[in-house]
Structure formats: structure tokens, C-alpha cells
Design a protein around this motif. Sequence first.
Motif, PDB file in Angstrom:
ATOM      1  N   PRO A  71       0.258  -3.017   4.022  1.00  0.00           N
ATOM      2  CA  PRO A  71       0.087  -4.491   3.554  1.00  0.00           C
ATOM      3  C   PRO A  71       0.893  -4.944   2.391  1.00  0.00           C
ATOM      4  O   PRO A  71       0.897  -4.075   1.380  1.00  0.00           O
ATOM      5  CB  PRO A  71      -1.353  -4.782   3.595  1.00  0.00           C
ATOM      6  N   ALA A  72       1.389  -6.095   2.170  1.00  0.00           N
ATOM      7  CA  ALA A  72       2.066  -6.584   1.008  1.00  0.00           C
ATOM      8  C   ALA A  72       1.087  -6.632  -0.139  1.00  0.00           C
ATOM      9  O   ALA A  72       1.605  -6.585  -1.348  1.00  0.00           O
ATOM     10  CB  ALA A  72       2.247  -7.911   1.230  1.00  0.00           C
ATOM     11  N   SER A  73      -0.279  -6.545  -0.133  1.00  0.00           N
ATOM     12  CA  SER A  73      -1.084  -6.385  -1.305  1.00  0.00           C
ATOM     13  C   SER A  73      -0.907  -5.245  -2.043  1.00  0.00           C
ATOM     14  O   SER A  73      -1.418  -5.229  -3.330  1.00  0.00           O
ATOM     15  CB  SER A  73      -2.420  -6.949  -0.830  1.00  0.00           C
ATOM     16  N   VAL A  74      -0.335  -4.112  -1.468  1.00  0.00           N
ATOM     17  CA  VAL A  74      -0.461  -2.862  -2.134  1.00  0.00           C
ATOM     18  C   VAL A  74       1.029  -2.226  -2.210  1.00  0.00           C
ATOM     19  O   VAL A  74       1.262  -0.958  -2.244  1.00  0.00           O
ATOM     20  CB  VAL A  74      -1.449  -1.851  -1.310  1.00  0.00           C
ATOM     21  N   TYR A  75       1.936  -2.933  -1.749  1.00  0.00           N
ATOM     22  CA  TYR A  75       3.445  -2.761  -2.129  1.00  0.00           C
ATOM     23  C   TYR A  75       3.633  -1.755  -3.514  1.00  0.00           C
ATOM     24  O   TYR A  75       4.514  -0.626  -3.283  1.00  0.00           O
ATOM     25  CB  TYR A  75       4.411  -3.698  -1.909  1.00  0.00           C
ATOM     26  N   ALA A  76       3.361  -2.296  -4.564  1.00  0.00           N
ATOM     27  CA  ALA A  76       3.652  -1.605  -5.775  1.00  0.00           C
ATOM     28  C   ALA A  76       2.811  -0.181  -5.626  1.00  0.00           C
ATOM     29  O   ALA A  76       3.470   0.880  -6.056  1.00  0.00           O
ATOM     30  CB  ALA A  76       3.330  -2.413  -6.687  1.00  0.00           C
ATOM     31  N   THR A  77       1.815  -0.253  -5.370  1.00  0.00           N
ATOM     32  CA  THR A  77       0.917   1.078  -5.277  1.00  0.00           C
ATOM     33  C   THR A  77       1.339   2.057  -4.150  1.00  0.00           C
ATOM     34  O   THR A  77       1.441   3.037  -4.618  1.00  0.00           O
ATOM     35  CB  THR A  77      -0.519   0.797  -4.957  1.00  0.00           C
ATOM     36  N   ALA A  78       1.932   1.723  -3.264  1.00  0.00           N
ATOM     37  CA  ALA A  78       2.394   2.513  -2.235  1.00  0.00           C
ATOM     38  C   ALA A  78       3.846   2.892  -2.721  1.00  0.00           C
ATOM     39  O   ALA A  78       4.164   4.132  -2.583  1.00  0.00           O
ATOM     40  CB  ALA A  78       2.664   1.652  -0.923  1.00  0.00           C
ATOM     41  N   GLY A  79       4.781   2.118  -3.175  1.00  0.00           N
ATOM     42  CA  GLY A  79       5.863   2.383  -3.897  1.00  0.00           C
ATOM     43  C   GLY A  79       5.635   3.674  -5.198  1.00  0.00           C
ATOM     44  O   GLY A  79       6.418   4.396  -5.034  1.00  0.00           O
ATOM     45  N   GLY A  80       4.746   3.059  -6.019  1.00  0.00           N
ATOM     46  CA  GLY A  80       4.356   4.248  -6.944  1.00  0.00           C
ATOM     47  C   GLY A  80       3.812   5.333  -6.447  1.00  0.00           C
ATOM     48  O   GLY A  80       4.217   6.651  -7.069  1.00  0.00           O
ATOM     49  N   LEU A  81       3.299   5.515  -5.455  1.00  0.00           N
ATOM     50  CA  LEU A  81       2.683   6.752  -4.868  1.00  0.00           C
ATOM     51  C   LEU A  81       4.169   7.756  -4.282  1.00  0.00           C
ATOM     52  O   LEU A  81       4.015   9.002  -4.459  1.00  0.00           O
ATOM     53  CB  LEU A  81       1.882   6.609  -3.955  1.00  0.00           C
ATOM     54  N   SER A  82       4.646   6.896  -3.607  1.00  0.00           N
ATOM     55  CA  SER A  82       6.083   7.795  -3.037  1.00  0.00           C
ATOM     56  C   SER A  82       6.912   8.182  -4.203  1.00  0.00           C
ATOM     57  O   SER A  82       7.710   9.145  -3.885  1.00  0.00           O
ATOM     58  CB  SER A  82       7.037   6.633  -2.297  1.00  0.00           C
ATOM     59  N   VAL A  83       6.861   7.383  -5.340  1.00  0.00           N
ATOM     60  CA  VAL A  83       7.942   7.851  -6.402  1.00  0.00           C
ATOM     61  C   VAL A  83       7.012   8.976  -7.032  1.00  0.00           C
ATOM     62  O   VAL A  83       8.025   9.772  -7.439  1.00  0.00           O
ATOM     63  CB  VAL A  83       8.053   6.779  -7.637  1.00  0.00           C
ATOM     64  N   ALA A  84       5.909   8.875  -7.203  1.00  0.00           N
ATOM     65  CA  ALA A  84       5.181  10.094  -7.823  1.00  0.00           C
ATOM     66  C   ALA A  84       5.360  11.412  -6.961  1.00  0.00           C
ATOM     67  O   ALA A  84       5.737  12.467  -7.422  1.00  0.00           O
ATOM     68  CB  ALA A  84       3.802   9.854  -7.956  1.00  0.00           C
ATOM     69  N   CYS A  85       5.404  11.362  -5.624  1.00  0.00           N
ATOM     70  CA  CYS A  85       5.613  12.391  -4.917  1.00  0.00           C
ATOM     71  C   CYS A  85       6.837  13.016  -4.777  1.00  0.00           C
ATOM     72  O   CYS A  85       6.987  14.180  -4.635  1.00  0.00           O
ATOM     73  CB  CYS A  85       5.113  12.032  -3.400  1.00  0.00           C
ATOM     74  N   GLY A  86       8.029  11.948  -5.059  1.00  0.00           N
ATOM     75  CA  GLY A  86       9.180  12.303  -5.030  1.00  0.00           C
ATOM     76  C   GLY A  86       9.532  12.910  -6.183  1.00  0.00           C
ATOM     77  O   GLY A  86      10.179  14.045  -6.329  1.00  0.00           O
ATOM     78  N   ARG A  87       9.117  12.552  -7.560  1.00  0.00           N
ATOM     79  CA  ARG A  87       9.251  13.243  -8.457  1.00  0.00           C
ATOM     80  C   ARG A  87       8.706  14.840  -8.779  1.00  0.00           C
ATOM     81  O   ARG A  87       9.319  15.625  -9.148  1.00  0.00           O
ATOM     82  CB  ARG A  87       8.485  12.517  -9.690  1.00  0.00           C
ATOM     83  N   LEU A  88       7.402  14.834  -8.091  1.00  0.00           N
ATOM     84  CA  LEU A  88       6.987  16.268  -8.066  1.00  0.00           C
ATOM     85  C   LEU A  88       8.060  16.991  -6.979  1.00  0.00           C
ATOM     86  O   LEU A  88       8.185  18.241  -7.515  1.00  0.00           O
ATOM     87  CB  LEU A  88       5.617  16.144  -7.336  1.00  0.00           C
TER      88      LEU A  88
END
Length: 399
Positions: A331-348
Amino acid sequence: MSRRPYIVAGVGFLVAMVDGYDTLMLAFIAPLISKEWALHPQTVGQIFASSYAGAALGATAIGIAADRFGRKTMLLASLALVGVFTMLCARSANPAQLMVLRAIAGLGLGGALSTSIALIAESTPVHQRRATVTRMFLGFPVGAMVGGAATAAVMSFLGWRGVFLAGGVCALLLIPLVAFGVTESESGAPAAARVHSRRPLTELVSGGRAWSTVLFCVSVFLMLLTSYFLVSWIPTVLTLNGMVPGHAAMAAVVINCGGIVGTLILSFIIGRRSPLAPVVVCLCSGAVLIALLGHGVIWPGNAKFLLVFAVGLLTIGAQGCIPALGVHLYPASVYATAGGLSVACGRLGSIIGPLVGGYLVSARLGWGRLFLLAAVPALLAAVAMAALALSGQRDGEPR
């Protein structure tokens, strides 16, 4: 207001360019740093890892803070971190100082990317969100290519310290653009309450989303592991098979060009339908072509580059859809958190991918077997994405 989505998307594209430029900038100037300080290759690797680790932490922490306290505010803070601490890298007196400064700058890089995704998604009409955030993410490979070319052209007379100064200035120049050109969704407390979440991390796993979040993280990690393995080691493999080093280095450019074209094509497809099935198809097809690369190294002339381009089109093109997947699933309320999680997994994945590649190359398995093993993460990412599609989870848009 009618121009707002385009302004926010444009700023997000520039933020992604700065992130891409910063990533490849360090790869270009690492030999200069190593020569000046007589560094062991392991120490150079630690400098790279500190930046990636900072980005992973920043994407998660700042993403959560953005969904809780405000996305524009956290984007401005992230850009300030990137700009100031990248410029301070130019004053590093030893490798330990540089690692610390790069880690802090990485915090801002990760945070800027995750908050940009959220700002663009919330400002764009629902039916355009997936396509728009996907096209925004094109800024990363464009920034890597343009910034890499610029760095290669100027580093001989600027030196590595001058390159860091230039990178910091680029980030700081975005601050006035964000301050005056970007606004959060609607003004007023009721709208803010609808957009932001008081418990963004909890919301990622509530409502039956726990298993979907696990699959999402696994697929993102595997996609980036595959991409960074290919970008890091294809030039080396081609050189070891007799290609002139200058020509072999072009393979990294070619695979990124393929990724840009693939992401652009997919942005039109996923704008009309769920991104899950197209990404699964691309990853499966890409895995087959990666396996063929083990035999493609003996192909004549431009045939190698055509195959490398096709691999980039499919695998890195699929990677470019990661922001759209977050918008689709949450949902829109957690777009930044979801994006941050994807960036973190990607960096790993970006840290582990080159390390796995180094192990496989040093093991002398033979090119056919090496690329067959390299295709496995792409195939597993497709399996995780297919399981995600079968779970039927979709909270990013109204059903």
C-alpha cells in the motif's frame, strides 16, 4: 498540480543518476587510490563494501523514517548526507577514514533512492505508477554510464580527490530542486494520515504479507547478485579468452545498454498489467542465455556482444522493474519502506555477486560450467517471483 508528477519523476530520475554515478565512480578511481596508498586488493574491496553496507542500512532506516515522518524531509536529509560526506572523502588521510566516510555517504544514497521511489509513486495517478517508477529507475544505469565516462575523462588531471568533490557537488545541487520542485501528496492532516504509516515495518508483514515479503526480498537479492556477477566478471572472462582488454571492457557498457532497453520496453508492458509474469519470463529466458555465455566466449566477433546485450536486456531489464514490484505489492503508506527493503536486499546481492564470481573464476571450472552455475540465481529468482505471483498478493493498488 498537473505538472507535479512530471517534476517529481524528473527529480527522482536525477537522484537515481547520482546513485548510479557514485557506484561506478568508485570503480574508476579505485586504482588511483590503491596506487597512492599502496593498498592490498582486499582493502580496496572493503572500501567498496563499506559503501554498499551503508546504502543497505540507509535504505532500510531512512525508508522507514520517510513513511513515518515525511518523505520530502528525509530525501533532503539523504542528499545532504551524500553531498557533504562524499566531499569529505576527498580529505581522507587513510583507508580507515575513507571507509567510514563512504559508509556514511552510502546511508544517504540508499535513503535517497527509497524515498524517491515513494515520492514518485504517491504523486502519480494509480494507472501510471508502475510504469513511471520503472522509468525513473533508468536513471541508475544512465548515471553509471554517463558518470563513468565523465570520470574516465577527468580523473587523470582531477585525481581521485577531485572526483569525490565533483560527486558531492552533484548531490548538493539536487537539494534546491527537491526543496522547491517537490511537494508531498495533499496538504492537511487527513491526507497525511492516509499517505504515511505509524508502523511501516509492521505493515510490510501484516495482513498476510509476511510470505510475500520474504519472496520479494529473495528475488531482489538474487536478481542483483546475478547482475553484479555479470557486470563484474564478463570483461575479465572475455579478456582471459583472448579479447583485447579495451574491447572486453566494452562488454560492461553493452550489458548495461541492454538493461536500459529492456527496462524501457518492460515499462510499457507492466504499465498495463501485473509486473510479476513479465519479470518471470525475462528471468527464465535470461538464465538460458547466461548459460549460453559459457559457449559464447568462443563465438566470433560481434556475436559475443550481441549475446551480452540480450542477457542485459532480459536480466538487468527485469531488475529495473523492482520499484514497480514494490508499488504493486504494497500500500501507498509504506512505499518508502518497501523501496528501502528492496534497495537493501539489492545491495547485499551486489556485494556477494562479485565475490561469488571471484570464487568461481579462481576455481577454474571451465567457462561452460561457470556460466551454467551463474544462471542458477536468475532461475531461482524466477521461481521466487512465480511463487509470489501464485500467492495472489497485491496491495499496491485497489483490487
